[in-house]
Scaffold this active site. Sequence first.
Site, PDB file in Angstrom:
ATOM      1  N   GLN A 119       0.847  -1.189   0.000  1.00 30.52           N
ATOM      2  CA  GLN A 119       0.000   0.000   0.000  1.00 30.52           C
ATOM      3  C   GLN A 119       0.886   1.242   0.000  1.00 30.52           C
ATOM      4  O   GLN A 119       2.078   1.188   0.284  1.00 30.52           O
ATOM      5  CB  GLN A 119      -0.914  -0.012   1.224  1.00 30.52           C
ATOM      6  CG  GLN A 119      -1.805  -1.241   1.325  1.00 30.52           C
ATOM      7  CD  GLN A 119      -2.751  -1.379   0.159  1.00 30.52           C
ATOM      8  OE1 GLN A 119      -3.404  -0.421  -0.235  1.00 30.52           O
ATOM      9  NE2 GLN A 119      -2.833  -2.567  -0.419  1.00 30.52           N
ATOM     10  N   CYS A 120       0.264   2.366  -0.309  1.00 30.51           N
ATOM     11  CA  CYS A 120       0.971   3.650  -0.351  1.00 30.51           C
ATOM     12  C   CYS A 120       1.725   3.884   0.974  1.00 30.51           C
ATOM     13  O   CYS A 120       1.157   3.643   2.044  1.00 30.51           O
ATOM     14  CB  CYS A 120      -0.036   4.765  -0.595  1.00 30.51           C
ATOM     15  SG  CYS A 120       0.678   6.425  -0.639  1.00 30.51           S
TER      16      CYS A 120
END
Length: 360
Positions: A119-120
């Site tokens: 994920q970011c």
Amino acid sequence: MGTIEGAVNIPLQQIRGRLGEFRKDQTIVLFCGVGLRAYMAERILRQNGFENVFNLSGGYKTWEYAVQKQSNEDIFEKSIIGKDDQIYSTDIEAGRKEREVAHARIDVKTLEVNAAGLQCPGPILELKKAINQVAQGDRVLETASDPGFAQDVKAWCEMTGNNLINLQQEKGQITALIEKGVPAGSASGPAAQGSQGASGLPPSALNTSLIMFSQDFDRALATLVIANGAASAGKKATVFFTFWGLNLIRKNPKPRVSKDFMGRMFDMMLPAHSGKLKLSKLNMGGMGVKMMRGRMKKLRIDSLEQMLKTAMDNGVRMVACTMSMDVMGVKKEELIDGVEVGGVATYLQAADQASNTLFI
């Protein structure tokens, strides 16, 4: 209407009476005007034991258009297909130039990166690492599952001077092909347009500064995500830790240091290190943080401590406010390795060289 050269023409109504003219060991292709009567003829033959029978898709009309002389055939009159499946001109000079271009294209190397599940800012950080490993003109093919990656990679390429060749999204997977370009801020990069860059700012202003004032877990997380994102885009990022924000950069385990009475009082009331930070909302006596950390682990998001380490490894400058340290009784020995100590002038210098400043 016409027929295909070499074909045996038998009307549909005569098929059953002329089955002896067909051989079961041959491949039989049937056709009519558009395919309907041929389909019916195919069914008759299969019912009579013929297996290798096919219906010409689209019938004679489609075939007729398919074999017509094309309007652009002549442009390939002097072209040949080489052993490498590239089209070359038989004209010696033109062919030589085409081969040089083709060979240059073949020499381009592509590094594949699988960031699926991250994920970011994980996918962008992986992209930054991969781009640093390849030469200018080579490419990185990255696959990610983070929905935000589709927009992030476009913005990242614009900021860094790299070229987004292709971007595809299919079944929850995002695939981006990036060609390494001239780094932004270099002598010939996007940020080197006289004394100003593409954004209209001098290269020294294409940086980011952040003030970390809070000791909340979620706000600390946001600070490090932004700092890592800035570093991945080639920006110089500075995080200035003041007052409660100092608790993010204290060592774990906590070292033994000598303090005065007020320093010991602050020690008792403040989180000892990042592992003791609370959520700004829904903390629920510490259950909220445990849920947040568990959720991050399940989604393969780096922990707060790993993000802090990654930021420092990527060159993010960490500065602890000396005045806040004095007031709260925090000693330099308590801070994690690599953290600088500085006053307001140190921060103002970093802010003066930044295009934006965030207070968190």
